[in-house]
Design a protein around this motif. Structure first.
Motif, PDB file in Angstrom:
ATOM      1  N   SER A 120     -24.482  43.845  66.306  1.00 37.02           N
ATOM      2  CA  SER A 120     -23.391  42.886  66.168  1.00 37.02           C
ATOM      3  C   SER A 120     -23.613  41.679  67.071  1.00 37.02           C
ATOM      4  O   SER A 120     -24.452  41.703  67.982  1.00 37.02           O
ATOM      5  CB  SER A 120     -22.065  43.548  66.527  1.00 37.02           C
ATOM      6  OG  SER A 120     -22.018  43.823  67.922  1.00 37.02           O
ATOM      7  N   THR A 121     -22.844  40.628  66.807  1.00 38.70           N
ATOM      8  CA  THR A 121     -22.940  39.418  67.638  1.00 38.70           C
ATOM      9  C   THR A 121     -22.593  39.737  69.086  1.00 38.70           C
ATOM     10  O   THR A 121     -23.226  39.225  70.021  1.00 38.70           O
ATOM     11  CB  THR A 121     -21.995  38.334  67.091  1.00 38.70           C
ATOM     12  OG1 THR A 121     -22.360  38.018  65.747  1.00 38.70           O
ATOM     13  CG2 THR A 121     -22.084  37.071  67.939  1.00 38.70           C
ATOM     14  N   LYS A 181     -25.509  41.430  70.690  1.00 39.24           N
ATOM     15  CA  LYS A 181     -26.567  40.445  70.951  1.00 39.24           C
ATOM     16  C   LYS A 181     -26.234  39.617  72.194  1.00 39.24           C
ATOM     17  O   LYS A 181     -27.104  39.371  73.034  1.00 39.24           O
ATOM     18  CB  LYS A 181     -26.728  39.519  69.745  1.00 39.24           C
ATOM     19  CG  LYS A 181     -27.324  40.175  68.500  1.00 39.24           C
ATOM     20  CD  LYS A 181     -27.354  39.197  67.337  1.00 39.24           C
ATOM     21  CE  LYS A 181     -27.873  39.852  66.073  1.00 39.24           C
ATOM     22  NZ  LYS A 181     -27.844  38.939  64.904  1.00 39.24           N
ATOM     23  N   THR A 233     -33.977  38.128  69.363  1.00 38.07           N
ATOM     24  CA  THR A 233     -32.841  37.556  68.642  1.00 38.07           C
ATOM     25  C   THR A 233     -33.325  36.372  67.820  1.00 38.07           C
ATOM     26  O   THR A 233     -34.099  35.543  68.324  1.00 38.07           O
ATOM     27  CB  THR A 233     -31.762  37.067  69.631  1.00 38.07           C
ATOM     28  OG1 THR A 233     -31.387  38.155  70.483  1.00 38.07           O
ATOM     29  CG2 THR A 233     -30.532  36.554  68.901  1.00 38.07           C
ATOM     30  N   SER A 270     -29.374  32.346  65.939  1.00 40.05           N
ATOM     31  CA  SER A 270     -28.338  33.157  66.590  1.00 40.05           C
ATOM     32  C   SER A 270     -28.395  32.999  68.104  1.00 40.05           C
ATOM     33  O   SER A 270     -27.365  32.862  68.769  1.00 40.05           O
ATOM     34  CB  SER A 270     -28.514  34.636  66.224  1.00 40.05           C
ATOM     35  OG  SER A 270     -28.337  34.846  64.843  1.00 40.05           O
ATOM     36  N   ARG A 283     -26.924  29.651  69.194  1.00 42.24           N
ATOM     37  CA  ARG A 283     -25.454  29.647  69.105  1.00 42.24           C
ATOM     38  C   ARG A 283     -24.822  30.476  70.228  1.00 42.24           C
ATOM     39  O   ARG A 283     -23.870  30.046  70.886  1.00 42.24           O
ATOM     40  CB  ARG A 283     -25.016  30.187  67.755  1.00 42.24           C
ATOM     41  CG  ARG A 283     -23.495  30.142  67.551  1.00 42.24           C
ATOM     42  CD  ARG A 283     -23.065  30.719  66.218  1.00 42.24           C
ATOM     43  NE  ARG A 283     -23.271  32.165  66.161  1.00 42.24           N
ATOM     44  CZ  ARG A 283     -24.253  32.750  65.495  1.00 42.24           C
ATOM     45  NH1 ARG A 283     -25.140  32.015  64.817  1.00 42.24           N
ATOM     46  NH2 ARG A 283     -24.389  34.065  65.484  1.00 42.24           N
ATOM     47  N   ILE A 284     -25.372  31.656  70.456  1.00 45.79           N
ATOM     48  CA  ILE A 284     -24.811  32.544  71.473  1.00 45.79           C
ATOM     49  C   ILE A 284     -24.977  31.955  72.867  1.00 45.79           C
ATOM     50  O   ILE A 284     -24.045  31.972  73.683  1.00 45.79           O
ATOM     51  CB  ILE A 284     -25.481  33.935  71.386  1.00 45.79           C
ATOM     52  CG1 ILE A 284     -25.064  34.630  70.090  1.00 45.79           C
ATOM     53  CG2 ILE A 284     -25.104  34.790  72.594  1.00 45.79           C
ATOM     54  CD1 ILE A 284     -25.845  35.902  69.802  1.00 45.79           C
TER      55      ILE A 284
END
Length: 255
Positions: free
Chosen positions: A2-3, A6, A33, A37, A40-41
């Motif tokens: 899941s985000t 991560k 990763t 993603s 963004r994270i």
């Protein structure tokens, strides 16, 4: 994955390389990763203040916010571990229900409890449960010794009347908190539970840092039958003992 998983993996990975920090490419390679993603994270983590990013070195590091959260977790764990023997001593000395609590924002949280079955009064003070600050003895202890700006902000909030004896006037509550600071203990006179009196005192991690409070609860008829100076002194004594244990524990860690 899941985000959230991560993001947590990225935080753990970056913090593990705290001395040197990590570039974007290193984060992607180490956590596997996807680049989109990861970008963004990382952007969100920096915006939240969890990670920092240096434009000069193009490296990410863990922020002081993480250090602060870690210190709070450690302090609360130390409080319960170091405080429990003193909570037992308080219970043995008074034969009353004894509780340990901390402040979490605009409420308190029970972190430990030793209950008596003698009085047939149900107390809603389960470990992990939140409690209001304005009408509990522990809450008043935590609020009275909090930073002035935190205390004054709290006094602008609506104060719920839980019983007919709850203080809901911010002027009167401010006066009560001043008395708590002067005397070193707080009382709850049937302000959250009818028929129950509580006595509490603050616990300090340092002279200016209140980290918790300890209290006892007992039927109000005890207060009518006799003085409760014995209870007040017992609570103050054990609060001071826990404060001393915390300070010594911090000194041992530093050494």
């Amino acid at each position: 994955m899941s985000t959230l998983q991560k993001a947590f993996t990225i935080v753990e990975t970056v913090v593990a390389r705290q001395p040197t920090g990590m570039t974007f490419a290193e984060v992607v390679a180490a956590t596997k990763t996807p680049k989109a993603s990861a970008h963004r994270i990382l952007k969100e983590l920096v915006a939240m203040g969890v990670l920092t990013f240096s434009p000069n070195t193009a490296r990410y590091r863990g922020s002081l916010k993480l250090a602060g959260l870690g210190c709070q977790v450690t302090a609360n764990l130390d409080l319960r571990i170091l405080g429990h023997p003193h909570l037992e001593a308080l219970h043995e000395a008074t034969h009353h229900t004894a509780t340990l609590g901390i402040r979490d924002g605009d409420a308190g949280v029970y972190v430990d409890k030793i209950e008596t079955q003698d009085y047939g009064i149900k107390l809603f003070s389960e470990v992990g449960k939140r409690f209001p600050l304005h009408c509990t003895a522990m809450g008043k202890s935590l609020l009275a010794f909090a930073r002035k700006e935190d205390r004054e902000r709290f006094l602008t909030l609506p104060l719920e009347a839980i019983t007919s004896k709850t203080i809901v006037d911010p002027v009167k509550l401010r006066e009560e908190l001043a008395t708590v600071r002067k005397e070193g203990f707080a009382l709850d006179r049937e302000e959250i539970t009818r028929g129950v009196i509580c006595v509490a005192a603050p616990i300090f991690g340092s002279p200016d840092d209140v980290v918790g409070a300890v209290s006892i609860a007992f039927p109000s008829y005890i207060c009518s039958d006799r003085s409760i100076e014995t209870e007040i002194e017992a609570v103050r004594r054990q609060a001071a003992a826990i404060s001393g244990a915390l300070v010594r524990g911090q000194g041992d860690k530093a050494a």
